[in-house]
Enzyme design. Structure first.
Site, PDB file in Angstrom:
ATOM      1  N   HIS A 246       7.129 -28.002  40.951  1.00  0.00           N
ATOM      2  CA  HIS A 246       6.967 -27.328  42.244  1.00  0.00           C
ATOM      3  C   HIS A 246       7.677 -28.088  43.363  1.00  0.00           C
ATOM      4  CE1 HIS A 246       3.639 -25.397  39.963  1.00  0.00           C
ATOM      5  NE2 HIS A 246       4.067 -24.349  40.628  1.00  0.00           N
ATOM      6  N   ASN A 247       8.976 -28.210  43.206  1.00  0.00           N
ATOM      7  CA  ASN A 247       9.778 -28.996  44.142  1.00  0.00           C
ATOM      8  C   ASN A 247      10.745 -28.093  44.920  1.00  0.00           C
ATOM      9  OD1 ASN A 247      11.828 -28.374  42.286  1.00  0.00           O
ATOM     10  ND2 ASN A 247      11.283 -30.160  41.049  1.00  0.00           N
ATOM     11  N   PHE A 248      11.631 -28.717  45.667  1.00  0.00           N
ATOM     12  CA  PHE A 248      12.548 -27.943  46.524  1.00  0.00           C
ATOM     13  C   PHE A 248      13.465 -27.017  45.705  1.00  0.00           C
ATOM     14  CE2 PHE A 248      16.631 -27.688  48.907  1.00  0.00           C
ATOM     15  CZ  PHE A 248      16.173 -26.890  49.950  1.00  0.00           C
ATOM     16  N   HIS A 250      12.683 -25.504  42.976  1.00  0.00           N
ATOM     17  CA  HIS A 250      11.889 -24.320  42.619  1.00  0.00           C
ATOM     18  C   HIS A 250      11.836 -23.372  43.820  1.00  0.00           C
ATOM     19  CE1 HIS A 250       8.671 -21.716  41.213  1.00  0.00           C
ATOM     20  NE2 HIS A 250       7.914 -22.067  42.251  1.00  0.00           N
ATOM     21  N   HIS A 286       6.694 -20.636  49.912  1.00  0.00           N
ATOM     22  CA  HIS A 286       5.535 -20.286  49.084  1.00  0.00           C
ATOM     23  C   HIS A 286       4.859 -21.444  48.331  1.00  0.00           C
ATOM     24  CE1 HIS A 286       7.939 -20.627  45.479  1.00  0.00           C
ATOM     25  NE2 HIS A 286       6.825 -20.462  44.788  1.00  0.00           N
ATOM     26  N   ASP A 287       5.531 -22.588  48.153  1.00  0.00           N
ATOM     27  CA  ASP A 287       4.877 -23.714  47.457  1.00  0.00           C
ATOM     28  C   ASP A 287       4.941 -25.003  48.279  1.00  0.00           C
ATOM     29  OD1 ASP A 287       3.653 -22.855  45.095  1.00  0.00           O
ATOM     30  OD2 ASP A 287       5.555 -22.765  44.017  1.00  0.00           O
ATOM     31  N   ASP A 396       8.596 -15.543  41.785  1.00  0.00           N
ATOM     32  CA  ASP A 396       7.915 -16.814  41.562  1.00  0.00           C
ATOM     33  C   ASP A 396       7.916 -17.223  40.090  1.00  0.00           C
ATOM     34  OD1 ASP A 396       6.458 -19.057  42.191  1.00  0.00           O
ATOM     35  OD2 ASP A 396       4.519 -18.037  42.225  1.00  0.00           O
ATOM     36  N   GLN A 447       5.437 -20.331  25.948  1.00  0.00           N
ATOM     37  CA  GLN A 447       6.249 -19.218  26.437  1.00  0.00           C
ATOM     38  C   GLN A 447       5.950 -17.875  25.782  1.00  0.00           C
ATOM     39  OE1 GLN A 447       6.553 -20.710  28.955  1.00  0.00           O
ATOM     40  NE2 GLN A 447       8.517 -19.943  29.639  1.00  0.00           N
TER      41      GLN A 447
HETATM   42  P1  5GP Z   1       3.643 -21.047  40.973  1.00  0.00           P
HETATM   43  O1  5GP Z   1       3.198 -20.235  42.156  1.00  0.00           O
HETATM   44  O2  5GP Z   1       2.670 -22.123  40.634  1.00  0.00           O
HETATM   45  O3  5GP Z   1       5.045 -21.512  41.109  1.00  0.00           O
HETATM   46  O4  5GP Z   1       3.722 -20.071  39.705  1.00  0.00           O
HETATM   47  C1  5GP Z   1       2.588 -19.519  39.198  1.00  0.00           C
HETATM   48  C2  5GP Z   1       2.170 -20.102  37.878  1.00  0.00           C
HETATM   49  O5  5GP Z   1       2.695 -19.320  36.825  1.00  0.00           O
HETATM   50  C3  5GP Z   1       2.659 -21.504  37.528  1.00  0.00           C
HETATM   51  O6  5GP Z   1       1.929 -22.517  38.120  1.00  0.00           O
HETATM   52  C4  5GP Z   1       2.466 -21.493  36.039  1.00  0.00           C
HETATM   53  O7  5GP Z   1       1.119 -21.699  35.702  1.00  0.00           O
HETATM   54  C5  5GP Z   1       2.843 -20.089  35.672  1.00  0.00           C
HETATM   55  N1  5GP Z   1       4.231 -20.020  35.214  1.00  0.00           N
HETATM   56  C6  5GP Z   1       5.336 -19.761  35.929  1.00  0.00           C
HETATM   57  N2  5GP Z   1       6.418 -19.748  35.143  1.00  0.00           N
HETATM   58  C7  5GP Z   1       5.985 -19.995  33.889  1.00  0.00           C
HETATM   59  C8  5GP Z   1       6.619 -20.099  32.620  1.00  0.00           C
HETATM   60  O8  5GP Z   1       7.823 -19.947  32.454  1.00  0.00           O
HETATM   61  N3  5GP Z   1       5.812 -20.363  31.552  1.00  0.00           N
HETATM   62  C9  5GP Z   1       4.482 -20.528  31.652  1.00  0.00           C
HETATM   63  N4  5GP Z   1       3.790 -20.795  30.537  1.00  0.00           N
HETATM   64  N5  5GP Z   1       3.851 -20.431  32.833  1.00  0.00           N
HETATM   65  C10 5GP Z   1       4.591 -20.162  33.932  1.00  0.00           C
HETATM   66 MN    MN Z   2       6.013 -21.063  42.860  1.00  0.00          MN
END
Ligand code: 5GP
Ligand code: MN
Length: 530
Positions: A246-248, A250, A286-287, A396, A447
């Protein structure tokens, strides 16, 4: 005056002490304490040549240099250790203070009983082995305690430790100096989900974000001064932390996917610019200030955020609050030239979008979208609001919609952050989030389920409204599902093979054991050659 001379070693260094025969006990102890350069709270242990602990007193047997006593400082003051404070910070409890309490206890007992009882020894051993584990297990290196023995130095991981989480001022300055010329080709590439974030440095990404605001005409429509936009993005950059996922970068990917979706769906002809500005800015913010631990952790660990927001979307509320903190400052308020009512509308929109990224509302938002889809109408505000939430949600979690070589490293980052959280949960005795547990989760297992049950059902509904998205976001996700399904099968086969060869090796061992017994039996039963 008659004196006594005692020979001893301190840390292997030979020393000798001389004191009068009628010297008070405390003076003898002080003498040894200064020889060991020990502090007032440290504990000294004196061993005789047989290795037994003996009392430091005036009645010590005189000895010779060849039968030295051995002096040890067993309890150096933990606060002087480089890792003491870090341990406390990283673990959430203070290992050093625990060690100190044990030292105190040991000291009292030593004074009263003359030796350390077994129970205290046992406790000390356990604390020592816990510290050793923290300092030697490589996958816990992000705690900042790991000692790389091969290099013989303590090198904290640049990631993750609470102290290094936040960007420093110095670290931020370089992104201001960007002279990137963005070609027309890059401007077009930026509008596609195939864009590869890994090719660009943060300073360049700052420019690309400005290109998005420019090419959507926001600069002109909302009268945004370029320096204010730059300052806004700089503050945003500063408040994304140095954490694995959850960095820049992202933040950039989510924003870039949102930007791509706006172009691919020709949203500019369907919604007004204010809505588009809300969506792009929500993606940027958003993060903000994510610390790498999700809401479940915040709530279970009763963090400041959970307390502040009463367990209700603590993270998303925080991301949004930080965004408006940045916008409160005149020099970084990109909406500063807008009338109050428009600012109010934008604020309401951003809050709605950012809060929608909490995955606990996933089903609720998706179901709402499904229910309005058959009669979707861009002129109805409610419909637009739900669509905006869906679009930020899709952006997201859209990594798997990108080319494999872009998406796969993101999964590594995500798992790194997940594993870090579950390690922390284990250390703190909190409930371990199952999908983050390094002992249970790997790349394909995390995944396949996520794509089948979260990504595809969401993306398919959006493609129902915009059929042209099918090729751009659904096809690559299906490809990713095939890829990880294959990987899952391969891992499963590998596991079976390994188990089989282990079994085979075991039976061979047993057979050989039997064989050798048989051999030795046949040996004894061999007929005498004579
Ligand atoms: P966030 O708002 O935290 O960036 O995204 C929402 C959440 O969705 C993430 O914290 C993570 O739990 C889940 N998520 C997003 N992308 C993936 C992914 O490619 N694989 C999995 N397993 N979870 C994901
Ligand atoms: Mn996010």
């Amino acid at each position: 005056m008659a004196t006594k001379i005692l020979y001893f070693t301190v840390n292997g260094r030979p020393e000798q002490a001389e004191f009068p025969l009628d010297c008070p006990a405390q003076d003898v102890k002080d003498l040894f304490r200064s020889a060991a350069e020990a502090g007032p709270h440290d504990i000294l242990k004196l061993y005789n040549p047989k290795g037994n602990i003996i009392n430091i007193s005036p009645s010590l047997e005189p000895n010779s240099p060849s039968s030295c006593y051995k002096l040890e400082v067993v309890a150096a003051d933990c606060n002087n250790e480089p890792f003491g404070a870090e341990l406390a910070g990283a673990l959430g409890f203070d290992l050093s203070s625990m060690e100190k309490r044990l030292q105190g206890l040991e000291k009292n007992i030593l004074i009263e009983a003359g030796e350390t009882p077994a129970a205290v020894y046992e406790m000390k051993k356990q604390v020592d082995s816990f510290r050793e584990k923290l300092e030697s297990v490589e996958h816990l290196s992000w705690l900042g305690l790991f000692k790389d023995l091969s290099e013989g130095t303590h090198k904290p991981s640049p990631f993750y430790h609470k102290r290094t989480l936040r960007k420093t001022k110095k670290e931020c300055e370089h992104v201001r100096e960007n002279s990137l010329e963005v070609s027309e080709e890059v401007r077009q590439y930026l509008k596609t989900p195939t864009f590869d974030n890994w090719q660009w440095e943060d300073a360049e990404i700052m420019v690309l974000l400005q290109v998005m605001y420019t090419d959507l005409d926001f600069i002109a429509i909302f009268n945004i001064e370029p320096e204010v936009l730059q300052q806004f993005l700089f503050e945003v950059y500063r408040r994304y932390n140095n954490i694995p996922f959850h960095n820049f970068k992202h933040c950039f990917c989510v924003t870039q996917m949102m930007y791509g979706l706006i172009w691919l769906t020709d949203l500019r002809s369907k919604m007004d610019s204010t809505d588009l500005l809300i969506m792009l800015t929500s993606a940027v913010c958003h993060d903000l200030d994510h610390t790498g631990y999700n809401n479940a952790y915040q709530i279970n660990a009763r963090t400041e955020l959970a307390l502040r927001y009463n367990d209700i979307s603590p993270l998303e509320n925080h991301h949004c609050a930080v965004a408006f903190e940045i916008l409160e400052k005149k020099e970084s308020n990109i909406f500063r030239n807008l009338p109050m009512d428009q600012y109010k509308r934008i604020r309401e929109g951003i809050i709605k979008c950012v809060l929608a990224t909490d995955m606990t509302s996933h089903n609720e938002i998706l179901n709402k979208f499904k229910s309005i889809l058959p009669t979707f109408d861009f002129t109805i505000k409610d419909h637009r609001d739900v669509l905006m939430m869906i679009l930020i949600k899709v952006s997201d979690i859209s990594n798997e919609a990108r080319p494999m070589e872009v998406a796969e490293p993101w999964l590594d980052c995500l798992l790194q952050e997940f594993y870090n959280q579950s390690d922390m949960e284990k250390l703190e005795g909190l409930p371990v989030t199952p999908f983050m547990d390094r002992d249970k989760v790997n790349k394909p297992s995390s995944q396949t389920g996520f794509i089948r049950f979260v990504l595809l059902p969401l993306f398919i509904e959006l493609a129902n409204l915009f059929p042209s998205l099918e090729q751009h976001i659904i096809n690559p996700v299906r490809k990713a599902l095939d890829y990880y399904t294959e990987m899952e099968k391969a891992l499963e086969r590998e596991k079976v093979n390994r188990a089989q060869s282990e079994n085979a090796a075991k039976s061979k061992e047993t057979a050989m054991g039997t064989q050798s017994t048989a051999d030795s039996q046949s040996e004894t039963s061999k007929p005498d050659p004579q």
